[in-house]
Motif scaffolding. Structure first.
Motif, PDB file in Angstrom:
ATOM      1  N   GLY A 100       0.783  -1.233   0.000  1.00 64.08           N
ATOM      2  CA  GLY A 100       0.000   0.000   0.000  1.00 64.08           C
ATOM      3  C   GLY A 100       0.811   1.276   0.000  1.00 64.08           C
ATOM      4  N   GLY A 101       2.157   1.188   0.101  1.00 58.56           N
ATOM      5  CA  GLY A 101       2.928   2.422   0.086  1.00 58.56           C
ATOM      6  C   GLY A 101       4.367   2.251   0.532  1.00 58.56           C
ATOM      7  N   ARG A 102       4.937   3.362   1.023  1.00 53.68           N
ATOM      8  CA  ARG A 102       6.308   3.404   1.547  1.00 53.68           C
ATOM      9  C   ARG A 102       6.296   4.193   2.839  1.00 53.68           C
ATOM     10  NH1 ARG A 102      10.698   2.324  -0.869  1.00 53.68           N
ATOM     11  NH2 ARG A 102      11.935   4.115  -0.249  1.00 53.68           N
ATOM     12  N   ARG A 103       7.237   3.887   3.734  1.00 57.07           N
ATOM     13  CA  ARG A 103       7.356   4.658   4.966  1.00 57.07           C
ATOM     14  C   ARG A 103       8.761   4.584   5.526  1.00 57.07           C
ATOM     15  NH1 ARG A 103       3.674   1.361   9.389  1.00 57.07           N
ATOM     16  NH2 ARG A 103       5.332   0.106  10.281  1.00 57.07           N
ATOM     17  N   PHE A 104       9.041   5.480   6.477  1.00 54.21           N
ATOM     18  CA  PHE A 104      10.282   5.451   7.249  1.00 54.21           C
ATOM     19  C   PHE A 104       9.937   5.737   8.700  1.00 54.21           C
ATOM     20  CE2 PHE A 104      10.014   9.924   5.967  1.00 54.21           C
ATOM     21  CZ  PHE A 104      10.361  10.612   7.132  1.00 54.21           C
ATOM     22  N   HIS A 105      10.861   5.366   9.598  1.00 54.01           N
ATOM     23  CA  HIS A 105      10.693   5.647  11.019  1.00 54.01           C
ATOM     24  C   HIS A 105      11.780   6.630  11.440  1.00 54.01           C
ATOM     25  CE1 HIS A 105       8.763   1.412  11.663  1.00 54.01           C
ATOM     26  NE2 HIS A 105       8.087   2.157  10.818  1.00 54.01           N
ATOM     27  N   PHE A 106      11.442   7.484  12.390  1.00 54.73           N
ATOM     28  CA  PHE A 106      12.414   8.456  12.886  1.00 54.73           C
ATOM     29  C   PHE A 106      12.270   8.620  14.386  1.00 54.73           C
ATOM     30  CE2 PHE A 106       8.632  10.876  11.783  1.00 54.73           C
ATOM     31  CZ  PHE A 106       8.495  11.789  12.816  1.00 54.73           C
ATOM     32  N   ALA A 107      13.331   9.119  15.003  1.00 53.31           N
ATOM     33  CA  ALA A 107      13.325   9.436  16.430  1.00 53.31           C
ATOM     34  C   ALA A 107      13.302  10.946  16.572  1.00 53.31           C
ATOM     35  CB  ALA A 107      14.562   8.862  17.117  1.00 53.31           C
ATOM     36  N   ASP A 108      12.450  11.435  17.487  1.00 54.54           N
ATOM     37  CA  ASP A 108      12.457  12.861  17.797  1.00 54.54           C
ATOM     38  C   ASP A 108      13.589  13.130  18.791  1.00 54.54           C
ATOM     39  OD1 ASP A 108      11.548  12.230  20.396  1.00 54.54           O
ATOM     40  OD2 ASP A 108       9.558  13.076  20.083  1.00 54.54           O
ATOM     41  N   PRO A 109      13.834  14.381  19.193  1.00 53.94           N
ATOM     42  CA  PRO A 109      14.956  14.663  20.091  1.00 53.94           C
ATOM     43  C   PRO A 109      14.879  13.949  21.442  1.00 53.94           C
ATOM     44  CG  PRO A 109      14.246  16.678  19.044  1.00 53.94           C
ATOM     45  CD  PRO A 109      13.230  15.625  18.695  1.00 53.94           C
ATOM     46  N   SER A 110      13.701  13.510  21.859  1.00 54.68           N
ATOM     47  CA  SER A 110      13.564  12.786  23.123  1.00 54.68           C
ATOM     48  C   SER A 110      13.777  11.289  22.960  1.00 54.68           C
ATOM     49  CB  SER A 110      12.179  13.030  23.730  1.00 54.68           C
ATOM     50  OG  SER A 110      12.034  14.382  24.102  1.00 54.68           O
ATOM     51  N   GLY A 111      13.811  10.803  21.718  1.00 53.52           N
ATOM     52  CA  GLY A 111      13.986   9.385  21.469  1.00 53.52           C
ATOM     53  C   GLY A 111      12.701   8.645  21.139  1.00 53.52           C
ATOM     54  N   ASN A 112      11.562   9.361  21.073  1.00 49.43           N
ATOM     55  CA  ASN A 112      10.315   8.721  20.667  1.00 49.43           C
ATOM     56  C   ASN A 112      10.434   8.302  19.210  1.00 49.43           C
ATOM     57  OD1 ASN A 112       8.569   9.199  23.050  1.00 49.43           O
ATOM     58  ND2 ASN A 112       8.954  11.346  22.533  1.00 49.43           N
ATOM     59  N   ILE A 113       9.995   7.091  18.895  1.00 56.74           N
ATOM     60  CA  ILE A 113      10.020   6.591  17.529  1.00 56.74           C
ATOM     61  C   ILE A 113       8.650   6.822  16.903  1.00 56.74           C
ATOM     62  CG2 ILE A 113      10.413   4.600  16.031  1.00 56.74           C
ATOM     63  CD1 ILE A 113      12.910   5.454  17.612  1.00 56.74           C
ATOM     64  N   LEU A 114       8.644   7.521  15.768  1.00 60.34           N
ATOM     65  CA  LEU A 114       7.425   7.794  15.014  1.00 60.34           C
ATOM     66  C   LEU A 114       7.683   7.407  13.564  1.00 60.34           C
ATOM     67  CD1 LEU A 114       8.051  10.503  17.039  1.00 60.34           C
ATOM     68  CD2 LEU A 114       5.626  10.644  16.643  1.00 60.34           C
ATOM     69  N   GLY A 115       6.653   7.457  12.748  1.00 59.33           N
ATOM     70  CA  GLY A 115       6.824   7.092  11.352  1.00 59.33           C
ATOM     71  C   GLY A 115       6.167   8.089  10.420  1.00 59.33           C
ATOM     72  N   MET A 116       6.581   8.027   9.165  1.00 59.31           N
ATOM     73  CA  MET A 116       6.012   8.855   8.109  1.00 59.31           C
ATOM     74  C   MET A 116       5.753   7.918   6.946  1.00 59.31           C
ATOM     75  SD  MET A 116       5.518  12.203   7.119  1.00 59.31           S
ATOM     76  CE  MET A 116       6.650  13.141   8.154  1.00 59.31           C
ATOM     77  N   TYR A 117       4.550   8.016   6.349  1.00 60.65           N
ATOM     78  CA  TYR A 117       4.252   7.152   5.217  1.00 60.65           C
ATOM     79  C   TYR A 117       3.623   7.920   4.072  1.00 60.65           C
ATOM     80  CZ  TYR A 117      -0.798   7.011   6.167  1.00 60.65           C
ATOM     81  OH  TYR A 117      -2.116   7.340   6.328  1.00 60.65           O
ATOM     82  N   GLN A 118       3.772   7.331   2.897  1.00 62.84           N
ATOM     83  CA  GLN A 118       3.120   7.833   1.683  1.00 62.84           C
ATOM     84  C   GLN A 118       2.384   6.633   1.084  1.00 62.84           C
ATOM     85  OE1 GLN A 118       5.671   9.796  -1.158  1.00 62.84           O
ATOM     86  NE2 GLN A 118       4.046   9.938  -2.676  1.00 62.84           N
ATOM     87  N   SER A 119       1.079   6.760   0.934  1.00 65.69           N
ATOM     88  CA  SER A 119       0.318   5.650   0.363  1.00 65.69           C
ATOM     89  C   SER A 119       0.514   5.621  -1.153  1.00 65.69           C
ATOM     90  CB  SER A 119      -1.171   5.784   0.703  1.00 65.69           C
ATOM     91  OG  SER A 119      -1.758   6.836  -0.024  1.00 65.69           O
ATOM     92  N   GLU A 120       0.260   4.479  -1.754  1.00 65.39           N
ATOM     93  CA  GLU A 120       0.394   4.351  -3.204  1.00 65.39           C
ATOM     94  C   GLU A 120      -0.541   5.321  -3.924  1.00 65.39           C
ATOM     95  OE1 GLU A 120      -0.353   0.218  -3.932  1.00 65.39           O
ATOM     96  OE2 GLU A 120       1.735  -0.316  -3.565  1.00 65.39           O
ATOM     97  N   ALA A 121      -1.651   5.713  -3.261  1.00 63.43           N
ATOM     98  CA  ALA A 121      -2.615   6.627  -3.866  1.00 63.43           C
ATOM     99  C   ALA A 121      -2.100   8.059  -3.932  1.00 63.43           C
ATOM    100  CB  ALA A 121      -3.938   6.578  -3.101  1.00 63.43           C
ATOM    101  N   ASP A 122      -1.074   8.383  -3.120  1.00 64.56           N
ATOM    102  CA  ASP A 122      -0.574   9.770  -3.059  1.00 64.56           C
ATOM    103  C   ASP A 122       0.452  10.019  -4.133  1.00 64.56           C
ATOM    104  OD1 ASP A 122      -2.185  10.514  -0.950  1.00 64.56           O
ATOM    105  OD2 ASP A 122      -0.740   9.822   0.538  1.00 64.56           O
TER     106      ASP A 122
END
Length: 122
Positions: A100-122
């Motif tokens: 359904g798409g592509r994504r990556f994970h990142f850490a904010d300055p506190s170390g929380n892990i979050l993600g960013m995705y782009q769906s195939e529809a975008d």
């Protein structure tokens, strides 16, 4: 039915976390004391809490987080990765394909892990 409308993230340094999210996503903040601030957009409130504990991170390059994973949607994953890194985030898992798409994970300055995705529809 209940609606999810509030996410609270631990913040080792609330000012550094606010600066990161402001630079990466153009968020503005309401301060509720020296260790707590929140941002609201689209019916979702995101808060930063200096008294909360950071969850252990997942292994670099892993495609699954530890515990809940907050994801942001974008229409340009490459540009968003550059913005997150330029704002001081650390790319933990570089962009990868998923059904359904592509994504990556990142850490904010506190170390929380979050993600960013782009769906195939975008």
């Amino acid at each position: 039915m209940a609606t999810m409308n509030y996410i609270e993230l631990p913040a080792v340094d609330v000012d550094a976390a606010k600066a990161f999210y402001s630079a990466a996503f153009e968020w503005d903040w309401v301060d509720y004391g020296p260790g707590y601030a929140s941002h609201t957009a689209g019916g979702l409130e995101v808060a930063l809490n200096a008294a909360a504990s950071i969850a252990p991170p997942h292994a670099p390059g892993a495609q699954n987080g530890v515990g809940p994973l907050v994801l942001f949607q974008t229409t340009d994953l490459t540009a968003s990765e550059a913005i997150v890194a330029g704002a001081g985030g650390s790319i933990v898992s570089p962009p990868y394909d998923y059904p359904g798409g592509r994504r990556f994970h990142f850490a904010d300055p506190s170390g929380n892990i979050l993600g960013m995705y782009q769906s195939e529809a975008d």
